[in-house]
Scaffold this motif. Sequence first.
Motif, PDB file in Angstrom:
ATOM      1  N   UNK A 334     -64.253  34.660 -17.340  1.00  0.00           N
ATOM      2  CA  UNK A 334     -64.221  35.382 -15.663  1.00  0.00           C
ATOM      3  C   UNK A 334     -62.436  34.855 -15.819  1.00  0.00           C
ATOM      4  N   UNK A 335     -62.065  33.569 -15.856  1.00  0.00           N
ATOM      5  CA  UNK A 335     -60.855  32.753 -15.484  1.00  0.00           C
ATOM      6  C   UNK A 335     -59.833  33.601 -16.390  1.00  0.00           C
ATOM      7  N   UNK A 336     -60.778  34.197 -17.244  1.00  0.00           N
ATOM      8  CA  UNK A 336     -58.958  34.770 -18.848  1.00  0.00           C
ATOM      9  C   UNK A 336     -59.068  36.094 -17.436  1.00  0.00           C
ATOM     10  N   UNK A 337     -60.002  37.011 -17.947  1.00  0.00           N
ATOM     11  CA  UNK A 337     -59.514  38.284 -16.359  1.00  0.00           C
ATOM     12  C   UNK A 337     -59.105  38.141 -15.466  1.00  0.00           C
ATOM     13  N   UNK A 338     -59.291  37.118 -15.001  1.00  0.00           N
ATOM     14  CA  UNK A 338     -58.811  37.273 -13.220  1.00  0.00           C
ATOM     15  C   UNK A 338     -57.461  37.111 -13.455  1.00  0.00           C
ATOM     16  N   UNK A 339     -56.803  36.094 -14.742  1.00  0.00           N
ATOM     17  CA  UNK A 339     -55.690  35.254 -15.036  1.00  0.00           C
ATOM     18  C   UNK A 339     -54.917  36.454 -14.890  1.00  0.00           C
ATOM     19  N   UNK A 340     -54.988  36.940 -16.215  1.00  0.00           N
ATOM     20  CA  UNK A 340     -54.512  38.540 -16.793  1.00  0.00           C
ATOM     21  C   UNK A 340     -54.472  39.358 -15.225  1.00  0.00           C
ATOM     22  N   UNK A 341     -55.002  39.740 -14.770  1.00  0.00           N
ATOM     23  CA  UNK A 341     -54.816  40.417 -13.781  1.00  0.00           C
ATOM     24  C   UNK A 341     -54.411  40.823 -12.566  1.00  0.00           C
ATOM     25  N   UNK A 342     -54.537  39.202 -12.322  1.00  0.00           N
ATOM     26  CA  UNK A 342     -53.283  38.558 -11.302  1.00  0.00           C
ATOM     27  C   UNK A 342     -52.469  38.511 -11.395  1.00  0.00           C
ATOM     28  N   UNK A 343     -51.959  37.494 -12.457  1.00  0.00           N
ATOM     29  CA  UNK A 343     -50.483  37.265 -12.710  1.00  0.00           C
ATOM     30  C   UNK A 343     -49.418  37.881 -13.000  1.00  0.00           C
ATOM     31  N   UNK A 352     -43.314  35.050 -17.935  1.00  0.00           N
ATOM     32  CA  UNK A 352     -43.765  34.695 -18.698  1.00  0.00           C
ATOM     33  C   UNK A 352     -44.677  34.609 -19.269  1.00  0.00           C
ATOM     34  N   UNK A 353     -45.831  36.221 -19.290  1.00  0.00           N
ATOM     35  CA  UNK A 353     -47.515  36.001 -19.240  1.00  0.00           C
ATOM     36  C   UNK A 353     -48.283  35.385 -20.189  1.00  0.00           C
ATOM     37  N   UNK A 482     -53.211  47.213 -23.639  1.00  0.00           N
ATOM     38  CA  UNK A 482     -54.281  45.937 -22.959  1.00  0.00           C
ATOM     39  C   UNK A 482     -53.766  45.203 -22.644  1.00  0.00           C
ATOM     40  N   UNK A 483     -53.254  44.157 -23.419  1.00  0.00           N
ATOM     41  CA  UNK A 483     -52.842  42.552 -23.161  1.00  0.00           C
ATOM     42  C   UNK A 483     -51.374  42.242 -24.112  1.00  0.00           C
ATOM     43  N   UNK A 484     -50.402  42.029 -23.329  1.00  0.00           N
ATOM     44  CA  UNK A 484     -49.233  41.763 -23.515  1.00  0.00           C
ATOM     45  C   UNK A 484     -48.644  40.802 -23.175  1.00  0.00           C
ATOM     46  N   UNK A 485     -48.610  39.835 -24.239  1.00  0.00           N
ATOM     47  CA  UNK A 485     -48.747  38.678 -24.105  1.00  0.00           C
ATOM     48  C   UNK A 485     -47.079  38.219 -23.357  1.00  0.00           C
ATOM     49  N   UNK A 486     -45.748  39.243 -24.015  1.00  0.00           N
ATOM     50  CA  UNK A 486     -44.632  39.011 -23.907  1.00  0.00           C
ATOM     51  C   UNK A 486     -43.600  39.556 -22.449  1.00  0.00           C
TER      52      UNK A 486
END
Length: 584
Positions: A334-343, A352-353, A482-486
């Motif tokens: 839940x923390x990871x998903x909320x961090x990604x979607x909000x940040x 940088x994400x 889906x997820x791009x850390x850069x």
Amino acid sequence: MGTDSLMIDRTQKQQKKNIRASMNCLTLLIHDFKIWYKRWKHKRWELPLLIKYIEKIESNFGSGLGSLFVFARWVLCLNIGLSVLWSGLVILPTAVTFSYNKITVDFNFKNLLDGRGAVGQSWLFFGKYQAKVGNDYWLSVAYLFLLLITYFGSLLLIMRSIGEASLPKSASPLQSHNKFSLLLFTSWDHSITNKEASSNMVYGIASIIKDNLYEVKASDAERKRSVKEKRGIYCRRILAWFFTILLVGGGCTLIVFLVIYNVSGLIKEQGDVSLSEDSLVIVYSTPIIFTLINVLVPVCIKQLPKLEDYHSGRTELYITLARVFFLRMANLFCLLISLYTNISSHIEGGGCLGTVIGQEIYKLVVMDTIIHVIFITTFKFLPYYWTKQKSEFDLSSAVLVLVYRQGLVWVGTIACPLMPLAGAISCLVFFITNYHVVRCVCRPPLKRWNQSRNTRFLMGFLLITMAAVILPMSVVIGSQNLIHLGQTSSSNRFCGPFGRGRPTDAYRHFVAQLDSWPGQVLKWLGSDIVTIPLVFIIIAVLSYQGKLLSGEKHYRVLLQAELQQEREDNQQLIKKLQVVGIGM
């Protein structure tokens, strides 16, 4: 002549007994080496790291509790190995060539806790790594290679450890037939040398026998329950699981609210998520409350089995552990998903994400370690100094704390290459803290755990954690949609070692730059022509090994049935012999 011949015969017999006497230097050396190798092959090697501490725990508290410290040492060694690889292949090449003039703020010691400021602008996190160091060293390929080693290599080591711990025991087929005799004659822990521990072991064996008798009576009573009583028990168990869902959902909701509040606060005050210096409430509220949820909610969960009325203590323990483990994993994802979607939707100023996620998980590991040390020392030492009575150590809770923290280390490694080193330090702190707590304020356990260093039960939780982590990490490594850390606020600018592409594209770019046959060989090895047949061959081999194992298991069952039939036939034969008077 008779005396001389007697002496010669005696000498010849001695030479026959002493085979070394007739050997020259070379054959004697080979003979001694063969003997040494035969003994070494059957001798179990013991890792010397922290062995004195583990031996003291086992001698005073039993090897059942010592298995926790053996497990903690295993996780520590795993993190040390990963940190050496990451440091040598990724961190040091970047640290040597890093332009420290880009750091715009002064160093502050508090940044070692939150990962911000000068620490956030340095090479600790994802955004500061480049695709190449110099002209020749492909850092992106090393980064990708170490990600595969971290996740799939750790999975291989865990499976290997579980396999070694799962070797069949000679008495395992007879446990269901001779429970009482096995408990009575094989329950003693021979590593114990402490008087109090041996006394508690006696009480523990007696309590286990009583528990077995109670379970038999309880199972009989359960079968005799009326339909009305069964409905009442099922309703209470459904209610307990409903409370579990409420506790887990409440914790997840609070975490999402904290992430949204902190991200909006960061944007409002600084406009730069990754490098801002913020108030203590905004910076530390998420990791502190996140850790408190994982500490306090399990206390409530452990009270639920009183409502459910399980007849087996083992079933009650396993269900409690499963609930606590599910709570920790749900909160983590839940923390990871909320961090990604909000940040990702609020990044400003070129943040940088991957760096932001790395900072948050780094804070979680550091704060969870600190809060756990404060919590366990406060709630163990203060009652002891107040009442002068020692308490029993909670092994299951300690295991879940260590496994959960290792899950954080695995998740955070992709965005923070220094995470394995932080995990190694955290494991060492965990080991030392729990060692002193056990030695100073805990009594030997009354419950009889498996009296050996068999850590299969503990490794099982680590395996489930890795299985839960490896799927989303595979998505991050193999996908860019889906997820791009850069990702940054600018659509044309990407940070990190992989740029705008997928992490797996680094290998393709590296192969394309190679000349002549090495590049062609590596390109062929990574092509579909090789990978697809290899996958099917591996599946076929695994299927074949599974059939072999199932056949061996079936053979053991048949052999056990034959032995049981032979035993019954022998008993019948003895009775017949006694009837005719032969055996009297």
